[in-house]
Enzyme design. Structure first.
Site, PDB file in Angstrom:
ATOM      1  N   LYS A 175       0.864  -1.186   0.000  1.00  0.00           N
ATOM      2  CA  LYS A 175       0.000   0.000   0.000  1.00  0.00           C
ATOM      3  C   LYS A 175       0.893   1.226   0.000  1.00  0.00           C
ATOM      4  O   LYS A 175       1.680   1.441   0.928  1.00  0.00           O
ATOM      5  CB  LYS A 175      -0.898   0.003   1.227  1.00  0.00           C
ATOM      6  CG  LYS A 175      -1.763   1.260   1.310  1.00  0.00           C
ATOM      7  CD  LYS A 175      -2.852   1.121   2.339  1.00  0.00           C
ATOM      8  CE  LYS A 175      -3.651   2.399   2.449  1.00  0.00           C
ATOM      9  NZ  LYS A 175      -4.745   2.276   3.419  1.00  0.00           N
ATOM     10  N   LYS A 178      -2.033  -1.634  -3.875  1.00  0.00           N
ATOM     11  CA  LYS A 178      -2.921  -0.462  -3.854  1.00  0.00           C
ATOM     12  C   LYS A 178      -2.115   0.812  -3.913  1.00  0.00           C
ATOM     13  O   LYS A 178      -1.159   0.924  -3.136  1.00  0.00           O
ATOM     14  CB  LYS A 178      -3.731  -0.506  -2.560  1.00  0.00           C
ATOM     15  CG  LYS A 178      -4.616   0.696  -2.335  1.00  0.00           C
ATOM     16  CD  LYS A 178      -5.235   0.627  -0.968  1.00  0.00           C
ATOM     17  CE  LYS A 178      -6.007   1.897  -0.699  1.00  0.00           C
ATOM     18  NZ  LYS A 178      -6.463   1.987   0.660  1.00  0.00           N
TER      19      LYS A 178
HETATM   20  C1  PBG Z   1      -7.684   3.351   5.256  1.00  0.00           C
HETATM   21  C2  PBG Z   1      -7.945   3.229   3.805  1.00  0.00           C
HETATM   22  C3  PBG Z   1      -7.729   4.189   2.808  1.00  0.00           C
HETATM   23  C4  PBG Z   1      -8.227   3.651   1.638  1.00  0.00           C
HETATM   24  C5  PBG Z   1      -8.713   2.388   1.928  1.00  0.00           C
HETATM   25  N1  PBG Z   1      -8.514   2.123   3.279  1.00  0.00           N
HETATM   26  C6  PBG Z   1      -7.206   5.575   2.880  1.00  0.00           C
HETATM   27  C7  PBG Z   1      -5.883   5.829   3.438  1.00  0.00           C
HETATM   28  O1  PBG Z   1      -5.043   4.940   3.603  1.00  0.00           O
HETATM   29  O2  PBG Z   1      -5.653   6.987   3.745  1.00  0.00           O
HETATM   30  C8  PBG Z   1      -8.253   4.360   0.319  1.00  0.00           C
HETATM   31  C9  PBG Z   1      -9.163   3.790  -0.689  1.00  0.00           C
HETATM   32  C10 PBG Z   1      -9.474   4.677  -1.841  1.00  0.00           C
HETATM   33  O3  PBG Z   1      -8.855   5.747  -2.040  1.00  0.00           O
HETATM   34  O4  PBG Z   1     -10.383   4.310  -2.591  1.00  0.00           O
HETATM   35  N2  PBG Z   1      -6.517   2.883   5.778  1.00  0.00           N
END
Ligand code: PBG
Length: 336
Positions: free
Chosen positions: A202, A259
């Site tokens: 991520k 991601k």
């Molecule tokens: C939370 C989370 C996020 C997303 C999914 N889970 C945001 C972040 O990490 O700040 C983002 C998903 C998206 O942008 O569609 N941890």
């Protein structure tokens, strides 16, 4: 050098008619590839739209049940649930995450009752619950996220989610050692059947902005984003991303995720070569928003760009795609 006037190999033969093109198609989208992320809100209000994500709604529990049934009828097999926590319930410790009747747990139970055949994925991270918007507890001086203290809370959260009936918990926090700690906590509670979908690679991406608007998580003053670079990956580091993912596998993750998806196809393709686990990719809010924004200006055609973006993610190696286009695409595939 002279050019052969009549080439022996003519690759265009395989593109000549629609029938031949279908016969030679290598990668296809199917509704069962798709997981729909859904936002759930407290109360009984009608669905409230997310301004930067056209077509995406925040649902109350009743409407969430209806949406789950509709997705099931369209052949979608999984949903990822995200709570919009009322601001009054947030605090710096994210205590609401451990409330046995918090919104996400009510949502899991409601969906299981309405659409028992649907697989449910729920995030483990504290950002929906903290006033500062970080994914974990802050250190005493408030300058960073405290890794081990956060992991302990995530493991407790995982047990609550699993007991409520979620099929996979999905740690999205990027703390060190969280997959192993969550696995141990689940197993100790006899929740050996609950899986872990690890947000393994991520990245600290600028594409999460619309999501943070949708769930109302905090952002740094004057910006669309919060700086999560002490835990999320540097977009410039492919080797580090692969190492993270393989660590999650070793710690017991059942499925690994990359991601965002579209800007990180190289990571997906490389990870596909290095693990035998299923791979998921999250086409995030900003990827969805940019296609809609261009389409709204008449600069791009939405449907073909949408399908091309998803096909590219599958081609790179994803088995599952979390995408806000899930319902539209499943509907389009039904007609095809
Ligand atoms: C939370 C989370 C996020 C997303 C999914 N889970 C945001 C972040 O990490 O700040 C983002 C998903 C998206 O942008 O569609 N941890």
């Amino acid at each position: 050098m002279s050019l052969d006037p009549a080439p022996l190999r003519r690759p265009r033969r395989l593109r000549r008619t629609a029938a031949i093109r279908d016969l030679v198609q290598e990668v296809r989208l199917h509704p069962s590839d798709l997981i729909a992320p859904l936002f759930v809100q407290d109360g009984t209000d009608a669905p409230t739209p997310v301004a930067s994500m056209p077509g995406v709604m925040r649902f109350n529990l009743d409407d969430l049940q209806r949406e789950a049934r509709e997705l099931t009828a369209l052949g979608v097999r999984g949903i990822a649930l995200f709570p919009v926590t009322p601001p009054a319930l947030k605090d710096p410790m994210g205590r609401e995450a451990l409330n046995p009747n918090c919104l996400i747990l009510l949502a899991v139970r409601a969906v299981k009752a309405a659409a028992p055949g649907l697989a449910i994925f729920t995030d483990l991270a504290l950002d929906p619950y903290t006033t500062h918007g970080h994914d974990g507890l802050l250190t005493a001086d408030g300058t960073d996220v405290d890794n081990d203290a956060t992991v302990a809370v995530l493991a407790e959260m995982g047990v609550l989610h699993a007991r409520a009936g979620t099929d996979f918990v999905a740690p999205s926090d990027m703390m060190d050692g969280r997959v192993a700690a969550i696995r141990r906590a689940l197993d100790a509670a006899n929740l050996t059947s609950t899986g872990i979908l690890a947000y393994s690679a991520k990245f600290a991406s600028a594409y999460y902005g619309p999501f943070r608007e949708a769930v109302g998580s905090a952002r740094a003053a004057g910006t669309r984003s919060l700086d999560k670079r002490t835990y999320q990956l540097n977009p410039a580091n492919p080797r580090e991303a692969l190492a993270e993912a393989l660590l999650d596998e070793a710690e017991g993750a059942d499925v690994l995720m990359v991601k965002p998806a579209g800007p990180y196809l190289d990571i997906l393709a490389q990870l596909r070569q290095r693990t035998l686990l299923p791979l998921a990719a999250y086409q995030v809010s900003g990827e969805y928003a940019q296609l809609h924004a261009a389409a709204a200006r008449g600069w791009l055609e939405l449907e073909p760009c949408r399908d091309e973006s998803l096909l590219a993610i599958k081609r790179a190696g994803a088995d599952w795609i979390l995408t806000y286009f899930a319902k539209d695409v499943a509907r389009a595939l039904q007609g095809s």
